[in-house]
Design a protein around this motif. Structure first.
Motif, PDB file in Angstrom:
ATOM      1  N   TYR A   1       0.942  -1.278  -0.104  1.00 25.44           N
ATOM      2  CA  TYR A   1      -0.010   0.069  -0.065  1.00 25.44           C
ATOM      3  C   TYR A   1       0.833   1.303   0.096  1.00 25.44           C
ATOM      4  O   TYR A   1       0.504   2.219  -0.701  1.00 25.44           O
ATOM      5  CB  TYR A   1      -0.803  -0.051   1.295  1.00 25.44           C
ATOM      6  N   LYS A  31       3.997   1.583  -0.906  1.00 24.40           N
ATOM      7  CA  LYS A  31       4.728   1.762  -2.329  1.00 24.40           C
ATOM      8  C   LYS A  31       3.774   2.217  -3.367  1.00 24.40           C
ATOM      9  O   LYS A  31       4.308   2.830  -4.367  1.00 24.40           O
ATOM     10  CB  LYS A  31       5.440   0.525  -2.496  1.00 24.40           C
ATOM     11  N   LYS A  32       2.710   1.666  -3.195  1.00 27.34           N
ATOM     12  CA  LYS A  32       1.787   2.016  -4.450  1.00 27.34           C
ATOM     13  C   LYS A  32       1.277   3.479  -4.221  1.00 27.34           C
ATOM     14  O   LYS A  32       1.061   4.422  -5.268  1.00 27.34           O
ATOM     15  CB  LYS A  32       0.583   1.343  -4.366  1.00 27.34           C
ATOM     16  N   ASN A  33       1.344   4.061  -3.048  1.00 27.17           N
ATOM     17  CA  ASN A  33       0.459   5.459  -2.917  1.00 27.17           C
ATOM     18  C   ASN A  33       1.641   6.513  -2.395  1.00 27.17           C
ATOM     19  O   ASN A  33       1.143   7.809  -2.613  1.00 27.17           O
ATOM     20  CB  ASN A  33      -0.602   5.312  -1.738  1.00 27.17           C
TER      21      ASN A  33
END
Length: 273
Positions: free
Chosen positions: A143, A145-147
């Motif tokens: 989460y 690393k995605k955001n």
């Protein structure tokens, strides 16, 4: 046609200079609550996330992540973020803080017990620290690393059983955690199983450097109970020659287990990256 040309220039200006014009007199740091779906816990899990001011100004920079446990206590989360904000003015580098909200400390923070007598002190459900480790690695980390723009460097802060969990996670996997602030860790758990864990850990050929900053105090029953096993851990560090493990220890003139959170300031100063 002229209006279209002007509109195109405006769009180009926005793409070059950014959608938002930053105010040099404004402070952009903020905290927010997020919920992520957890297959591991079969429910939504709550996180408190602090984004530093520098994250807004430095658009390409990636930031280290500081995990804070027991973030269900808003005052603790605000205290930690306040320390980080203050020290990042000119002493430490700014970090993203991820506060993990804990629903059941015995169950989430403790590893399985080895002695049945432990169940006379800690009643089930307890001993599922591996689930929290897995939740962090497989759900929270993806989460983040995605955001967010995050580095593969993680600090952690834990108090009492929270510090027990941070210790467990740091020793269990190289992916968690690089720098650990351990506030009055409970190493008396399960007939001092963590004393034995540390002795074995210090013999390990690690792939990354780990650092532990221990803090405790005097006085109340918890500080007295947790002091002896911590001293045994310190002795193990003193006799170790493992070059990939660094450590420091500070005894605070505090006689209240709940106030050992004050040691966070010292732990952050000791980090000084």
């Amino acid at each position: 046609m002229k209006n279209l040309f002007i509109f195109g220039i405006l769009l180009l200006s926005n793409s070059i200079f950014g959608q938002e014009k930053l105010d040099p007199d404004k402070y952009y740091a903020k905290s927010k609550t997020v919920f992520i779906e957890s297959k591991i816990y079969a429910e939504k899990r709550e996180l408190e996330i602090f984004i530093p001011d520098e994250y807004v100004w430095e658009k390409e920079k990636e930031f280290k992540v500081l995990y804070l446990f027991d973030a269900q206590n808003t005052r603790i989360f605000n205290y930690i973020s306040g320390n980080v904000e203050f020290l990042s003015m000119n002493i430490i580098e700014p970090v993203i803080i991820v506060g993990v909200v804990t629903e059941d400390r015995w169950d989430e923070f403790l590893p399985p017990n080895n002695h049945k007598e432990t169940l006379e002190i800690y009643e089930p459900p307890m001993g599922h620290a591996d689930m929290l480790v897995e939740h962090i690695q497989k759900e929270i980390e993806p989460y983040l690393k995605k955001n967010y723009r995050v580095q593969d460097y993680r600090l952690a802060i834990g108090h009492s059983l929270g510090a027990t969990f941070v210790t467990y996670a740091a020793m269990k996997t190289d992916k968690l955690f690089n720098y650990n602030i351990l506030l009055s860790p409970n190493y008396s758990y399960d007939k001092k199983q963590f004393v034995d864990r540390f002795k074995e850990f210090l013999k390990t050929d690690l792939t990354i450097n780990k650092e532990f900053y221990f803090v405790n105090g005097y006085g109340d029953k918890y500080e007295k109970e947790f002091d002896e096993p911590l001293r045994e851990v310190i002795k193990a560090f003193e006799s170790s020659n493992n070059e990939k493990v660094k450590w420091n220890y500070k005894k605070l003139d505090i006689d209240n287990h709940g106030l050992i959170w004050l040691g966070v300031y010292n732990g952050l100063l000791n980090w000084r990256k």
